[in-house]
Design an enzyme around this catalytic site. Sequence first.
Site, short mmCIF file in Angstrom:
data_model
loop_
_atom_site.label_atom_id
_atom_site.label_comp_id
_atom_site.label_asym_id
_atom_site.label_seq_id
_atom_site.Cartn_x
_atom_site.Cartn_y
_atom_site.Cartn_z
N SER A 158 0.84 -1.19 0.00
CA SER A 158 0.00 0.00 0.00
C SER A 158 0.88 1.26 0.00
O SER A 158 1.74 1.40 -0.86
CB SER A 158 -0.96 -0.04 1.20
OG SER A 158 -1.93 0.96 1.12
N ARG A 228 -11.77 6.39 10.32
CA ARG A 228 -11.31 5.00 10.27
C ARG A 228 -12.40 4.06 9.77
O ARG A 228 -12.13 3.13 9.01
CB ARG A 228 -10.83 4.56 11.65
CG ARG A 228 -10.27 3.14 11.68
CD ARG A 228 -9.10 3.00 10.72
NE ARG A 228 -8.46 1.71 10.83
CZ ARG A 228 -7.44 1.30 10.11
NH1 ARG A 228 -6.95 2.12 9.18
NH2 ARG A 228 -6.89 0.11 10.27
N ASP A 323 -8.77 -6.59 -4.48
CA ASP A 323 -8.44 -5.22 -4.04
C ASP A 323 -9.04 -4.23 -5.03
O ASP A 323 -8.58 -4.11 -6.16
CB ASP A 323 -6.92 -5.07 -3.97
CG ASP A 323 -6.47 -3.73 -3.43
OD1 ASP A 323 -7.33 -2.86 -3.19
OD2 ASP A 323 -5.25 -3.55 -3.26
N HIS A 356 -8.26 -4.92 -0.12
CA HIS A 356 -6.96 -4.28 -0.02
C HIS A 356 -6.13 -4.86 1.14
O HIS A 356 -4.91 -4.99 1.03
CB HIS A 356 -7.12 -2.77 0.16
CG HIS A 356 -5.84 -2.00 0.16
ND1 HIS A 356 -4.96 -2.03 -0.90
CD2 HIS A 356 -5.26 -1.20 1.10
CE1 HIS A 356 -3.92 -1.27 -0.62
NE2 HIS A 356 -4.07 -0.76 0.58
N ASP A 357 -6.78 -5.21 2.23
CA ASP A 357 -6.06 -5.75 3.38
C ASP A 357 -5.48 -7.14 3.15
O ASP A 357 -4.83 -7.69 4.04
CB ASP A 357 -6.98 -5.78 4.61
CG ASP A 357 -6.97 -4.46 5.38
OD1 ASP A 357 -6.19 -3.56 5.00
OD2 ASP A 357 -7.73 -4.33 6.34
#
Length: 383
Positions: A158, A228, A323, A356-357
Amino acid sequence: MSKPLFGNASVGIVTPEILHFDQAIRLECGRQLNQFDLAVETYGTLNADRSNAVLVCHALSGDHHAAGYHSAEDRKPGWWDSCIGPGKPIDTNRLFVVSLNNLGGCAGSSGPASINPETGTYWGSDFPMVTVRDWVRAQAMLADRLGIERWAACVGGSLGGMQVMQWAIDEPERVGHAVIIAATPKLSAQNIAFNEIARQAIFSDPDFHSGRYLEQGVTPERGLRLARMLGHITYLSDEAMREKFGRMRRSDILGYDFDVEFEVESYLRYQGQQFVSRFDANTYLLMTKALDYFDPAAEYGGDLAAAMERVQCRSLVIAFEADWRFSPERSREIVHALVAARKPVAYVSVPSSLGHDDFLMPIPYYHRVLGDYLARVARQHGT
């Protein structure tokens, strides 16, 4: 710095260091830090000729604590513990791993939540804007301090992958291999929009006080929590959220109010609350802006291949199929630019489902690709 109290696959208990730099660093925003601190952790052993060092660059919410534990009571290890350790993809039996908290961070490095040595008060919103290039300059100063002339590899996911790209472009003679994971050559308008909404959530918190909340003895928890929660949604795929939560409710009886009823609501509120307990709002603002500014092709007329002409190392680019925030298409832009610049590069798109994680997850195929690549790097340096 560590001892194996948690099994042979862990680096064990790790003691971070705060390294102080008296030399000034000039930042892209035009300001200068006359001195600064960097929080650092290292894992493994540096070989005799100091050639087996690997730099790990962290993403937006990361820090220097990438592997191992700070105490025997710790419930969770470092943020990339699945990847760093004896026999793991970044094998500390063979490689010396350096992980740091970047300038502007909130985990021991100089940043908005630290004390400005010239005023004796919190930096707060007075801390200068920092960029990915600034981080690379500070990391190069760290390498000098450690006596590392050239990294065997720079690795990051990232925002960490963006730092790796900048390293390969700005310090080409100091990078042996660039491992760029779940990254992008620049943010899309949609991604910049997500970051702006997150910043506005923080700005609108009545406890923000123009960034001087620490002087007031408060923190903008509500704004940071919302930021967040928004960010976390973008790190997960629709499929992952559907499989994990679906439309599950905490009760069969509808409340007909605005309290938590769906499991996904409970999850997001929990993630937001956990985040505000460990992260600084001003740091979040700085990190998202550094993401927005990143565009190494800008000074080359928008030609990424021209920027990649400076690269001297081999590269591995890894993307994840699920992602959608930094999609495989964006990783292929990096690959195409390297190929156009006639630079050696390997590319892998990993089947995945989380989003994405995924770059943080112990996906077997992903770990095998990364581990095989870095094993070849280690062999090059006799380890």
